[in-house]
Design a protein around this motif. Structure first.
Motif, PDB file in Angstrom:
ATOM      1  N   ASN A  41       0.849  -1.180   0.000  1.00 32.33           N
ATOM      2  CA  ASN A  41       0.000   0.000   0.000  1.00 32.33           C
ATOM      3  C   ASN A  41       0.891   1.238   0.000  1.00 32.33           C
ATOM      4  O   ASN A  41       1.606   1.490   0.969  1.00 32.33           O
ATOM      5  N   GLU A  63      -9.918  14.065  -1.816  1.00 31.33           N
ATOM      6  CA  GLU A  63     -11.040  13.186  -1.469  1.00 31.33           C
ATOM      7  C   GLU A  63     -11.236  12.112  -2.533  1.00 31.33           C
ATOM      8  O   GLU A  63     -11.528  10.959  -2.233  1.00 31.33           O
ATOM      9  N   GLN A  64     -11.070  12.497  -3.794  1.00 30.50           N
ATOM     10  CA  GLN A  64     -11.224  11.541  -4.895  1.00 30.50           C
ATOM     11  C   GLN A  64     -10.143  10.462  -4.818  1.00 30.50           C
ATOM     12  O   GLN A  64     -10.427   9.274  -5.010  1.00 30.50           O
ATOM     13  N   ILE A  65      -8.915  10.858  -4.499  1.00 30.78           N
ATOM     14  CA  ILE A  65      -7.820   9.888  -4.391  1.00 30.78           C
ATOM     15  C   ILE A  65      -8.086   8.936  -3.235  1.00 30.78           C
ATOM     16  O   ILE A  65      -7.907   7.725  -3.355  1.00 30.78           O
ATOM     17  N   ALA A  67     -10.972   8.140  -2.021  1.00 27.81           N
ATOM     18  CA  ALA A  67     -12.107   7.287  -2.385  1.00 27.81           C
ATOM     19  C   ALA A  67     -11.671   6.162  -3.318  1.00 27.81           C
ATOM     20  O   ALA A  67     -12.160   5.034  -3.209  1.00 27.81           O
ATOM     21  N   GLN A  68     -10.729   6.445  -4.218  1.00 30.16           N
ATOM     22  CA  GLN A  68     -10.241   5.409  -5.124  1.00 30.16           C
ATOM     23  C   GLN A  68      -9.452   4.352  -4.372  1.00 30.16           C
ATOM     24  O   GLN A  68      -9.448   3.194  -4.740  1.00 30.16           O
ATOM     25  N   ASN A  69      -8.785   4.770  -3.299  1.00 29.42           N
ATOM     26  CA  ASN A  69      -7.943   3.837  -2.556  1.00 29.42           C
ATOM     27  C   ASN A  69      -8.775   2.925  -1.668  1.00 29.42           C
ATOM     28  O   ASN A  69      -8.347   1.836  -1.338  1.00 29.42           O
ATOM     29  N   ARG A  70      -9.952   3.356  -1.297  1.00 29.66           N
ATOM     30  CA  ARG A  70     -10.817   2.520  -0.466  1.00 29.66           C
ATOM     31  C   ARG A  70     -11.379   1.372  -1.274  1.00 29.66           C
ATOM     32  O   ARG A  70     -11.471   1.433  -2.488  1.00 29.66           O
ATOM     33  N   ARG A  72     -14.450  -1.219  -2.520  1.00 28.11           N
ATOM     34  CA  ARG A  72     -15.787  -0.913  -3.037  1.00 28.11           C
ATOM     35  C   ARG A  72     -16.884  -1.471  -2.160  1.00 28.11           C
ATOM     36  O   ARG A  72     -18.050  -1.178  -2.362  1.00 28.11           O
ATOM     37  N   GLN A  77     -16.469   1.827   3.192  1.00 24.36           N
ATOM     38  CA  GLN A  77     -16.876   3.216   2.991  1.00 24.36           C
ATOM     39  C   GLN A  77     -17.074   3.915   4.329  1.00 24.36           C
ATOM     40  O   GLN A  77     -17.598   3.330   5.262  1.00 24.36           O
TER      41      GLN A  77
END
Length: 108
Positions: A41, A63-65, A67-70, A72, A77
């Protein structure tokens, strides 16, 4: 045909290598194999790199980065923040209602 039969006979005479033995094999450690194949990671290092520079990305991009790392799945979430509603109050007072009743319905 004759050549193929001769090959089959020759192959049948040779002793087959016993595959059940461990002779000549290198024993691998299960822990080493696990560490080799374990996903790495890089999120923390990447965030440090991004925050170290002069240019700091705006909040929407970070925030977008994240969210991509979390994952699905729903368990990965973060909980959604509920919008707090203000209690609905009335602008009119009791006196205003009485005055309206008197004017509209003609009651004293």
């Amino acid at each position: 045909r004759a050549v193929g039969a001769a090959r089959r006979r020759k192959r049948a005479l040779e002793p087959a290598r016993n595959k059940a033995t461990v002779k000549g094999r290198v024993v691998k450690s299960a822990i080493e194999e696990y560490h080799k194949k374990k996903p790495v990671n890089h999120l923390r290092e990447n965030l440090q790199y991004m925050l170290k520079g002069r240019f700091v990305a705006n909040r929407a991009i970070t925030e977008q980065i994240l969210a991509q790392n979390r994952g699905r799945k729903s368990k990965d979430q973060p909980p959604k923040k509920a919008v707090k509603k203000k209690p609905e109050g009335t602008v009119f007072t009791e006196e205003d209602f009485r005055k309206f009743e008197r004017e509209y319905f003609g009651r004293p």
